[in-house]
Design a protein around this motif. Structure first.
Motif, PDB file in Angstrom:
ATOM      1  N   TRP A  47     -22.771  22.634   3.020  1.00 14.80           N
ATOM      2  CA  TRP A  47     -21.776  22.508   1.958  1.00 14.80           C
ATOM      3  C   TRP A  47     -21.311  23.829   1.340  1.00 14.80           C
ATOM      4  O   TRP A  47     -20.247  23.873   0.749  1.00 14.80           O
ATOM      5  CB  TRP A  47     -22.257  21.558   0.854  1.00 14.80           C
ATOM      6  CG  TRP A  47     -23.546  21.947   0.180  1.00 14.80           C
ATOM      7  CD1 TRP A  47     -24.794  21.510   0.524  1.00 14.80           C
ATOM      8  CD2 TRP A  47     -23.714  22.822  -0.943  1.00 14.80           C
ATOM      9  NE1 TRP A  47     -25.729  22.074  -0.318  1.00 14.80           N
ATOM     10  CE2 TRP A  47     -25.098  22.877  -1.226  1.00 14.80           C
ATOM     11  CE3 TRP A  47     -22.840  23.558  -1.736  1.00 14.80           C
ATOM     12  CZ2 TRP A  47     -25.621  23.635  -2.267  1.00 14.80           C
ATOM     13  CZ3 TRP A  47     -23.360  24.324  -2.777  1.00 14.80           C
ATOM     14  CH2 TRP A  47     -24.734  24.347  -3.026  1.00 14.80           C
ATOM     15  N   PHE A  48     -22.054  24.918   1.436  1.00 11.41           N
ATOM     16  CA  PHE A  48     -21.612  26.171   0.821  1.00 11.41           C
ATOM     17  C   PHE A  48     -20.893  27.031   1.853  1.00 11.41           C
ATOM     18  O   PHE A  48     -21.490  27.489   2.823  1.00 11.41           O
ATOM     19  CB  PHE A  48     -22.772  26.950   0.190  1.00 11.41           C
ATOM     20  CG  PHE A  48     -22.303  27.949  -0.839  1.00 11.41           C
ATOM     21  CD1 PHE A  48     -22.211  27.593  -2.167  1.00 11.41           C
ATOM     22  CD2 PHE A  48     -21.913  29.221  -0.471  1.00 11.41           C
ATOM     23  CE1 PHE A  48     -21.754  28.500  -3.123  1.00 11.41           C
ATOM     24  CE2 PHE A  48     -21.450  30.135  -1.409  1.00 11.41           C
ATOM     25  CZ  PHE A  48     -21.374  29.775  -2.740  1.00 11.41           C
ATOM     26  N   THR A  49     -19.617  27.267   1.626  1.00 10.58           N
ATOM     27  CA  THR A  49     -18.767  28.030   2.533  1.00 10.58           C
ATOM     28  C   THR A  49     -19.361  29.410   2.800  1.00 10.58           C
ATOM     29  O   THR A  49     -19.684  30.139   1.872  1.00 10.58           O
ATOM     30  CB  THR A  49     -17.362  28.187   1.919  1.00 10.58           C
ATOM     31  OG1 THR A  49     -16.836  26.893   1.661  1.00 10.58           O
ATOM     32  CG2 THR A  49     -16.434  28.951   2.846  1.00 10.58           C
ATOM     33  N   GLY A  50     -19.514  29.736   4.075  1.00  8.80           N
ATOM     34  CA  GLY A  50     -19.972  31.056   4.465  1.00  8.80           C
ATOM     35  C   GLY A  50     -21.457  31.178   4.722  1.00  8.80           C
ATOM     36  O   GLY A  50     -21.896  32.167   5.301  1.00  8.80           O
ATOM     37  N   VAL A  51     -22.260  30.206   4.303  1.00  5.31           N
ATOM     38  CA  VAL A  51     -23.709  30.270   4.549  1.00  5.31           C
ATOM     39  C   VAL A  51     -23.984  29.680   5.928  1.00  5.31           C
ATOM     40  O   VAL A  51     -23.684  28.515   6.185  1.00  5.31           O
ATOM     41  CB  VAL A  51     -24.504  29.507   3.467  1.00  5.31           C
ATOM     42  CG1 VAL A  51     -25.990  29.455   3.819  1.00  5.31           C
ATOM     43  CG2 VAL A  51     -24.303  30.158   2.106  1.00  5.31           C
ATOM     44  N   SER A  52     -24.551  30.496   6.818  1.00  3.47           N
ATOM     45  CA  SER A  52     -24.838  30.002   8.170  1.00  3.47           C
ATOM     46  C   SER A  52     -26.316  29.641   8.362  1.00  3.47           C
ATOM     47  O   SER A  52     -26.643  28.825   9.213  1.00  3.47           O
ATOM     48  CB  SER A  52     -24.418  31.025   9.225  1.00  3.47           C
ATOM     49  OG  SER A  52     -25.162  32.213   9.098  1.00  3.47           O
ATOM     50  N   ARG A  53     -27.173  30.262   7.561  1.00  2.03           N
ATOM     51  CA  ARG A  53     -28.603  29.931   7.647  1.00  2.03           C
ATOM     52  C   ARG A  53     -29.262  30.276   6.320  1.00  2.03           C
ATOM     53  O   ARG A  53     -28.968  31.312   5.727  1.00  2.03           O
ATOM     54  CB  ARG A  53     -29.266  30.715   8.770  1.00  2.03           C
ATOM     55  CG  ARG A  53     -30.639  30.163   9.139  1.00  2.03           C
ATOM     56  CD  ARG A  53     -31.216  30.846  10.344  1.00  2.03           C
ATOM     57  NE  ARG A  53     -31.773  32.123   9.894  1.00  2.03           N
ATOM     58  CZ  ARG A  53     -31.950  33.166  10.669  1.00  2.03           C
ATOM     59  NH1 ARG A  53     -31.614  33.139  11.925  1.00  2.03           N
ATOM     60  NH2 ARG A  53     -32.462  34.273  10.191  1.00  2.03           N
ATOM     61  N   ILE A  54     -30.154  29.395   5.883  1.00  2.00           N
ATOM     62  CA  ILE A  54     -30.870  29.640   4.631  1.00  2.00           C
ATOM     63  C   ILE A  54     -32.203  28.916   4.707  1.00  2.00           C
ATOM     64  O   ILE A  54     -32.290  27.807   5.240  1.00  2.00           O
ATOM     65  CB  ILE A  54     -30.035  29.181   3.409  1.00  2.00           C
ATOM     66  CG1 ILE A  54     -30.725  29.546   2.094  1.00  2.00           C
ATOM     67  CG2 ILE A  54     -29.695  27.724   3.493  1.00  2.00           C
ATOM     68  CD1 ILE A  54     -29.829  29.367   0.873  1.00  2.00           C
ATOM     69  N   ARG A  66     -28.456  34.013   5.487  1.00  4.90           N
ATOM     70  CA  ARG A  66     -27.559  34.707   6.408  1.00  4.90           C
ATOM     71  C   ARG A  66     -26.168  34.097   6.229  1.00  4.90           C
ATOM     72  O   ARG A  66     -26.009  32.881   6.242  1.00  4.90           O
ATOM     73  CB  ARG A  66     -28.005  34.550   7.852  1.00  4.90           C
ATOM     74  CG  ARG A  66     -27.093  35.308   8.833  1.00  4.90           C
ATOM     75  CD  ARG A  66     -27.530  35.147  10.265  1.00  4.90           C
ATOM     76  NE  ARG A  66     -28.803  35.769  10.514  1.00  4.90           N
ATOM     77  CZ  ARG A  66     -28.968  37.004  11.008  1.00  4.90           C
ATOM     78  NH1 ARG A  66     -27.920  37.730  11.294  1.00  4.90           N
ATOM     79  NH2 ARG A  66     -30.165  37.488  11.208  1.00  4.90           N
ATOM     80  N   LEU A  67     -25.174  34.970   6.073  1.00  4.27           N
ATOM     81  CA  LEU A  67     -23.790  34.522   5.962  1.00  4.27           C
ATOM     82  C   LEU A  67     -23.132  34.557   7.334  1.00  4.27           C
ATOM     83  O   LEU A  67     -23.618  35.234   8.254  1.00  4.27           O
ATOM     84  CB  LEU A  67     -23.019  35.401   4.975  1.00  4.27           C
ATOM     85  CG  LEU A  67     -23.596  35.476   3.558  1.00  4.27           C
ATOM     86  CD1 LEU A  67     -22.707  36.348   2.679  1.00  4.27           C
ATOM     87  CD2 LEU A  67     -23.766  34.097   2.955  1.00  4.27           C
ATOM     88  N   THR A  68     -22.007  33.872   7.479  1.00  2.00           N
ATOM     89  CA  THR A  68     -21.350  33.765   8.777  1.00  2.00           C
ATOM     90  C   THR A  68     -20.926  35.118   9.341  1.00  2.00           C
ATOM     91  O   THR A  68     -20.886  35.290  10.541  1.00  2.00           O
ATOM     92  CB  THR A  68     -20.135  32.824   8.713  1.00  2.00           C
ATOM     93  OG1 THR A  68     -19.287  33.241   7.643  1.00  2.00           O
ATOM     94  CG2 THR A  68     -20.545  31.392   8.514  1.00  2.00           C
ATOM     95  N   GLY A  69     -20.651  36.091   8.521  1.00  2.00           N
ATOM     96  CA  GLY A  69     -20.256  37.413   9.013  1.00  2.00           C
ATOM     97  C   GLY A  69     -21.420  38.311   9.380  1.00  2.00           C
ATOM     98  O   GLY A  69     -21.215  39.440   9.817  1.00  2.00           O
ATOM     99  N   GLY A  70     -22.653  37.838   9.202  1.00  2.00           N
ATOM    100  CA  GLY A  70     -23.826  38.630   9.553  1.00  2.00           C
ATOM    101  C   GLY A  70     -24.551  39.255   8.373  1.00  2.00           C
ATOM    102  O   GLY A  70     -25.611  39.851   8.530  1.00  2.00           O
TER     103      GLY A  70
END
Length: 158
Positions: A47-54, A66-70
Motif C-alpha cells: 500500500w505505500f508507494t515506492g516501498v519495495s521491501r520492508i 528498500r525503496l523501488t529506486g534502490g
C-alpha cells in the motif's frame, strides 16, 4: 554503501530544517490504521508507494526498508503509542545528502469513526538536498495521498 545519520530524537519532528506535513482522512478506525503502520510492517509494500521491501528488525525495535529506486534505510522505532502515534528515525542509509530523517505519524479519531492521519517528514541535509526535497514536495504529497487511499481500501476490505 550505507552511512550513519544523526541520531535525532522525537523533537526533531518540530525542529528539523526541512519539515513537510501531509494529512489525509481514512474511513478505517485508528486502531486498524495503527496496526497497519506498526504491527503489519511487511504489508507496507502492498500500500505505500515506492516501498519495495520492508521487514522488522531487532525484535520489532527497528525496520529495514528498500525503496523501488534502490534507496535503503535502517530505522529505529522512536514512538509506538497505540493507537495514536508511531514514529521512526533513519539510522543508516545509502541516500546521498541526507544527514537526518524522522517520520512521525499521528492518528486522530475522525467524527465519522474514521481516522485523520498526519504524517510529518522531518529531515536535514545540505542546501542542495533541501532544495531538491522542497521541489519534490508535490510528488511526496501525491505519494502520501495515494498510499493512504490504498491503505484505506485495504483496511475496509479486510
Amino acid at each position: 554503501m550505507m552511512r550513519r545519520l544523526s541520531p535525532v530524537g522525537l523533537d526533531f519532528a518540530e525542529s528539523a530544517p526541512l519539515r513537510m506535513v501531509f494529512a489525509a482522512g481514512l474511513s478505517a478506525p485508528p486502531e486498524a490504521v495503527y496496526a497497519a503502520l506498526a504491527d503489519d510492517v511487511g504489508s507496507w509494500c502492498a500500500w505505500f508507494t515506492g516501498v519495495s521491501r520492508i521487514a522488522p528488525t531487532d525484535d520489532g525495535k527497528g525496520r529495514s526498508v528498500r525503496l523501488t529506486g534502490g534507496t535503503r534505510f535502517r530505522e529505529s522505532i522512536m514512538a509506538a503509542e497505540r493507537p495514536e502515534h508511531y514514529a521512526y528515525r533513519v539510522d543508516e542509509t545509502n541516500a546521498p545528502g541526507l544527514r537526518a530523517l524522522l517520520e512521525d505519524w499521528r492518528l486522530t479519531p475522525g467524527p465519522d469513526g474514521g481516522t485523520l492521519v498526519r504524517w510529518t517528514f522531518a529531515a536535514d541535509g545540505p542546501a542542495p538536498f533541501r532544495t531538491v526535497m522542497q521541489v519534490s514536495r508535490p510528488m511526496l504529497g501525491r505519494a502520501f495521498r495515494d498510499s493512504m487511499r490504498q491503505l484505506d481500501r485495504r483496511l475496509v476490505t479486510v
